[in-house]
Design a protein around this motif. Structure first.
Motif, PDB file in Angstrom:
ATOM      1  N   LYS A   1       6.880   9.220  -1.079  1.00 55.47           N
ATOM      2  CA  LYS A   1       7.713   8.840   0.075  1.00 55.47           C
ATOM      3  C   LYS A   1       8.544   7.589  -0.226  1.00 55.47           C
ATOM      4  O   LYS A   1       9.706   7.496   0.148  1.00 55.47           O
ATOM      5  CB  LYS A   1       6.769   8.594   1.257  1.00 55.47           C
ATOM      6  CG  LYS A   1       7.408   8.200   2.531  1.00 55.47           C
ATOM      7  CD  LYS A   1       6.437   8.259   3.710  1.00 55.47           C
ATOM      8  CE  LYS A   1       5.275   7.301   3.600  1.00 55.47           C
ATOM      9  NZ  LYS A   1       4.462   7.257   4.827  1.00 55.47           N
TER      10      LYS A   1
ATOM     11  N   ALA B   1      -7.582   8.514  -0.036  1.00 53.85           N
ATOM     12  CA  ALA B   1      -6.814   7.911   1.059  1.00 53.85           C
ATOM     13  C   ALA B   1      -7.741   7.603   2.233  1.00 53.85           C
ATOM     14  O   ALA B   1      -7.831   8.364   3.191  1.00 53.85           O
ATOM     15  CB  ALA B   1      -5.678   8.836   1.482  1.00 53.85           C
ATOM     16  N   LEU B   2      -8.445   6.483   2.145  1.00 54.09           N
ATOM     17  CA  LEU B   2      -9.440   6.124   3.167  1.00 54.09           C
ATOM     18  C   LEU B   2      -8.880   5.157   4.197  1.00 54.09           C
ATOM     19  O   LEU B   2      -9.635   4.522   4.925  1.00 54.09           O
ATOM     20  CB  LEU B   2     -10.685   5.524   2.498  1.00 54.09           C
ATOM     21  CG  LEU B   2     -11.532   6.520   1.687  1.00 54.09           C
ATOM     22  CD1 LEU B   2     -12.659   5.791   0.966  1.00 54.09           C
ATOM     23  CD2 LEU B   2     -12.099   7.613   2.581  1.00 54.09           C
ATOM     24  N   GLY B   3      -7.565   5.031   4.234  1.00 56.36           N
ATOM     25  CA  GLY B   3      -6.956   4.203   5.269  1.00 56.36           C
ATOM     26  C   GLY B   3      -6.305   2.939   4.723  1.00 56.36           C
ATOM     27  O   GLY B   3      -6.564   2.510   3.597  1.00 56.36           O
TER      28      GLY B   3
ATOM     29  N   GLN C   1      -5.968   3.600  -5.456  1.00 56.62           N
ATOM     30  CA  GLN C   1      -6.884   3.933  -4.365  1.00 56.62           C
ATOM     31  C   GLN C   1      -7.279   5.382  -4.624  1.00 56.62           C
ATOM     32  O   GLN C   1      -6.438   6.278  -4.584  1.00 56.62           O
ATOM     33  CB  GLN C   1      -6.188   3.799  -3.002  1.00 56.62           C
ATOM     34  CG  GLN C   1      -7.136   4.017  -1.841  1.00 56.62           C
ATOM     35  CD  GLN C   1      -6.424   4.093  -0.488  1.00 56.62           C
ATOM     36  OE1 GLN C   1      -5.259   4.475  -0.401  1.00 56.62           O
ATOM     37  NE2 GLN C   1      -7.134   3.754   0.570  1.00 56.62           N
TER      38      GLN C   1
ATOM     39  N   PRO D   1       0.847  -1.191   0.000  1.00 58.06           N
ATOM     40  CA  PRO D   1       0.000   0.000   0.000  1.00 58.06           C
ATOM     41  C   PRO D   1       0.889   1.249   0.000  1.00 58.06           C
ATOM     42  O   PRO D   1       1.614   1.497   0.953  1.00 58.06           O
ATOM     43  CB  PRO D   1      -0.779  -0.116   1.314  1.00 58.06           C
ATOM     44  CG  PRO D   1      -0.440  -1.473   1.867  1.00 58.06           C
ATOM     45  CD  PRO D   1       0.883  -1.840   1.304  1.00 58.06           C
ATOM     46  N   VAL D   2       0.827   2.003  -1.065  1.00 55.35           N
ATOM     47  CA  VAL D   2       1.698   3.190  -1.177  1.00 55.35           C
ATOM     48  C   VAL D   2       0.879   4.419  -1.581  1.00 55.35           C
ATOM     49  O   VAL D   2       1.385   5.319  -2.243  1.00 55.35           O
ATOM     50  CB  VAL D   2       2.859   2.954  -2.181  1.00 55.35           C
ATOM     51  CG1 VAL D   2       3.823   1.915  -1.643  1.00 55.35           C
ATOM     52  CG2 VAL D   2       2.350   2.527  -3.552  1.00 55.35           C
ATOM     53  N   ALA D   3      -0.385   4.409  -1.172  1.00 50.06           N
ATOM     54  CA  ALA D   3      -1.277   5.489  -1.611  1.00 50.06           C
ATOM     55  C   ALA D   3      -1.430   6.589  -0.566  1.00 50.06           C
ATOM     56  O   ALA D   3      -2.189   7.525  -0.760  1.00 50.06           O
ATOM     57  CB  ALA D   3      -2.646   4.908  -1.952  1.00 50.06           C
ATOM     58  N   GLY D   4      -0.702   6.480   0.540  1.00 48.68           N
ATOM     59  CA  GLY D   4      -0.823   7.490   1.601  1.00 48.68           C
ATOM     60  C   GLY D   4      -0.293   8.841   1.134  1.00 48.68           C
ATOM     61  O   GLY D   4       0.401   8.942   0.125  1.00 48.68           O
ATOM     62  N   LEU D   5      -0.628   9.864   1.894  1.00 45.97           N
ATOM     63  CA  LEU D   5      -0.265  11.227   1.488  1.00 45.97           C
ATOM     64  C   LEU D   5       1.159  11.597   1.902  1.00 45.97           C
ATOM     65  O   LEU D   5       1.747  12.531   1.361  1.00 45.97           O
ATOM     66  CB  LEU D   5      -1.257  12.230   2.096  1.00 45.97           C
ATOM     67  CG  LEU D   5      -2.721  12.018   1.678  1.00 45.97           C
ATOM     68  CD1 LEU D   5      -3.635  12.964   2.449  1.00 45.97           C
ATOM     69  CD2 LEU D   5      -2.895  12.205   0.175  1.00 45.97           C
ATOM     70  N   GLY D   6       1.705  10.890   2.869  1.00 45.74           N
ATOM     71  CA  GLY D   6       3.084  11.176   3.300  1.00 45.74           C
ATOM     72  C   GLY D   6       3.255  12.579   3.851  1.00 45.74           C
ATOM     73  O   GLY D   6       4.271  13.233   3.612  1.00 45.74           O
ATOM     74  N   THR D   7       2.276  13.040   4.623  1.00 44.24           N
ATOM     75  CA  THR D   7       2.299  14.454   5.063  1.00 44.24           C
ATOM     76  C   THR D   7       3.487  14.766   5.974  1.00 44.24           C
ATOM     77  O   THR D   7       3.909  15.916   6.052  1.00 44.24           O
ATOM     78  CB  THR D   7       1.002  14.811   5.814  1.00 44.24           C
ATOM     79  OG1 THR D   7       0.802  13.851   6.852  1.00 44.24           O
ATOM     80  CG2 THR D   7      -0.200  14.796   4.891  1.00 44.24           C
ATOM     81  N   ARG D   8       4.021  13.731   6.650  1.00 44.16           N
ATOM     82  CA  ARG D   8       5.129  14.026   7.574  1.00 44.16           C
ATOM     83  C   ARG D   8       6.394  14.425   6.824  1.00 44.16           C
ATOM     84  O   ARG D   8       7.340  14.903   7.427  1.00 44.16           O
ATOM     85  CB  ARG D   8       5.394  12.820   8.481  1.00 44.16           C
ATOM     86  CG  ARG D   8       4.382  12.716   9.612  1.00 44.16           C
ATOM     87  CD  ARG D   8       4.500  11.431  10.357  1.00 44.16           C
ATOM     88  NE  ARG D   8       4.002  10.307   9.569  1.00 44.16           N
ATOM     89  CZ  ARG D   8       4.144   9.033   9.910  1.00 44.16           C
ATOM     90  NH1 ARG D   8       4.800   8.719  11.001  1.00 44.16           N
ATOM     91  NH2 ARG D   8       3.646   8.074   9.149  1.00 44.16           N
TER      92      ARG D   8
HETATM   93  P1  UTP Z   1       0.807   6.197   7.127  1.00 41.74           P
HETATM   94  O1  UTP Z   1       0.020   6.090   8.350  1.00 41.74           O
HETATM   95  O2  UTP Z   1       2.303   6.257   7.271  1.00 41.74           O
HETATM   96  O3  UTP Z   1       0.293   7.450   6.308  1.00 41.74           O
HETATM   97  O4  UTP Z   1       0.419   4.982   6.196  1.00 41.74           O
HETATM   98  P2  UTP Z   1       0.980   8.216   5.127  1.00 41.74           P
HETATM   99  O5  UTP Z   1      -0.064   8.965   4.395  1.00 41.74           O
HETATM  100  O6  UTP Z   1       1.832   7.304   4.286  1.00 41.74           O
HETATM  101  O7  UTP Z   1       2.001   9.234   5.837  1.00 41.74           O
HETATM  102  P3  UTP Z   1       1.721  10.507   6.806  1.00 41.74           P
HETATM  103  O8  UTP Z   1       1.274   9.920   8.119  1.00 41.74           O
HETATM  104  O9  UTP Z   1       0.712  11.400   6.155  1.00 41.74           O
HETATM  105  O10 UTP Z   1       3.073  11.141   6.893  1.00 41.74           O
HETATM  106  C1  UTP Z   1       0.976   3.687   6.374  1.00 41.74           C
HETATM  107  C2  UTP Z   1       1.030   2.995   5.030  1.00 41.74           C
HETATM  108  O11 UTP Z   1      -0.303   2.842   4.508  1.00 41.74           O
HETATM  109  C3  UTP Z   1      -0.402   3.417   3.219  1.00 41.74           C
HETATM  110  C4  UTP Z   1       0.732   4.426   3.150  1.00 41.74           C
HETATM  111  O12 UTP Z   1       1.116   4.662   1.815  1.00 41.74           O
HETATM  112  C5  UTP Z   1       1.819   3.760   3.976  1.00 41.74           C
HETATM  113  O13 UTP Z   1       2.531   2.795   3.223  1.00 41.74           O
HETATM  114  N1  UTP Z   1      -1.752   4.030   3.074  1.00 41.74           N
HETATM  115  C6  UTP Z   1      -2.269   4.737   4.105  1.00 41.74           C
HETATM  116  C7  UTP Z   1      -2.454   3.858   1.908  1.00 41.74           C
HETATM  117  O14 UTP Z   1      -1.977   3.213   0.952  1.00 41.74           O
HETATM  118  N2  UTP Z   1      -3.692   4.427   1.803  1.00 41.74           N
HETATM  119  C8  UTP Z   1      -4.254   5.133   2.803  1.00 41.74           C
HETATM  120  O15 UTP Z   1      -5.397   5.617   2.644  1.00 41.74           O
HETATM  121  C9  UTP Z   1      -3.527   5.296   3.980  1.00 41.74           C
END
Ligand code: UTP
Length: 297
Positions: free
Chosen positions: A28, A109-111, A106, A11-18
């Motif tokens: 990220k 970003a629904l988790g 995805q 899963p690499v769809a997170g926003l990576g806000t940190r």
């Molecule tokens: P994180 O909790 O680290 O969130 O997600 P994030 O968006 O990557 O980073 P921050 O917190 O905003 O900095 C853990 C993993 O789950 C994936 C992320 O890509 C990461 O590999 N993820 C999370 C998704 O693929 N989709 C989502 O909706 C949320």
């Protein structure tokens, strides 16, 4: 006979806000630990564990990640012509075969649970691995390989786990242990991000999972949970209730939280010190740095 684990979801769809503003344009997972992007560490670990199909759950703005897995023919030809065989080998070691890799979007970003669920049609009735590439694990035997070996004996569902100090439980999913068998624990519950006084143990879940198709079934039915997201933890918790076959696995190795800046820096130092070409120069630099600091104190 237990089915082999041959598919992994990344899963690499997170926003990576940190990591903003970097992650405004750089995914990220493409950020580099010494000379390899995070995602390469995850792929290498998966391959060592016998994974044959790599499923990426991506999102808008992750194009660089897809490009990374393209074969770089021009670059390969140039290195070949110049006789740079070492570099050529390094480059070719990152190549993926056609059909080995799949990308699913995805759309929101629904988790993490939702991201995993997005890959449901690429799996049949088989166990699958989930790897979060921002957890980088330095280990003699790669972490997922350790888990696949334990899973071959036990079956069921397995989550990688490590002991964390009391004040850190609120950053993790924490296991409620039924029976502690050493490297494996059977689990009777899982609590998402408990405060220290509410944590059932200090055994925290990190980003490696081997899950049964039933967990995907639970994800089909789960509505949003904590933080308005679909939590993978909730689906695993349902499996504990319905099948009682969830195990925590204390892996051997050191995990770096490369999703956080401090963790990423620590990993950079550790992998820098382990890198053949850099080791001596980098060690000298750190020693000098230490003496300057000691002199200043
Ligand atoms: P994180 O909790 O680290 O969130 O997600 P994030 O968006 O990557 O980073 P921050 O917190 O905003 O900095 C853990 C993993 O789950 C994936 C992320 O890509 C990461 O590999 N993820 C999370 C998704 O693929 N989709 C989502 O909706 C949320």
């Amino acid at each position: 006979m237990k089915k082999k684990v041959t598919k992994a979801i990344f899963p690499v769809a997170g926003l990576g806000t940190r990591f903003l503003p970097a992650t405004k344009s750089v995914p990220k997972e493409i950020m580099t630990l010494v000379d390899r992007p995070l995602i390469q560490y995850a792929i290498d670990e998966a391959r060592a564990a016998g994974i044959k199909e790599f499923i990426f759950v991506t999102s808008r703005g992750k194009g660089a990640l897809e490009d990374y897995f393209d074969h770089a023919h021009e670059l390969e030809n140039t290195l070949r012509k110049k006789g740079k065989t070492d570099l050529l080998q390094k480059l070719k070691a990152t190549n993926m075969d056609s059909g080995e890799i799949a990308y699913i979007r995805q759309h929101k970003a629904l988790g993490l649970g939702h991201a995993v669920w997005c890959a449901r049609r690429l799996l049949s009735n088989e166990p699958f691995a989930v790897i979060l590439p921002d957890d980088v694990i330095a280990a003699e035997t790669p972490c997922l390989q350790q888990m696949v070996e334990a899973h071959a004996e036990l079956g069921g569902n397995m989550v990688a786990a490590m002991e964390v100090p009391d004040e850190k439980t609120s950053s993790y999913g924490v296991l409620d242990i039924k029976e502690d068998m050493g490297s494996v624990v059977s689990v009777k519950g899982m609590v998402e991000k408990p405060e220290a006084d509410k944590a059932p143990s200090n055994l925290a879940v990190i980003g490696r999972y081997i899950l049964s198709p039933d967990v995907m079934g639970h994800l089909n039915r789960i509505k949003t949970g904590a933080g308005g997201e679909v939590q993978l933890t909730d689906a695993i918790a349902q499996e504990i209730t319905s099948a009682d076959n969830v195990y925590g696995f204390r892996f051997k190795g050191q995990r770096f939280d490369c999703g956080s800046k401090a963790g990423f820096l620590q990993a950079t130092v550790a992998f820098g010190l382990a890198h053949e070409e850099l080791r001596d120069e980098f060690q000298d630099y750190l020693t000098d740095l230490g003496s300057v600091r000691n002199a200043a104190q």
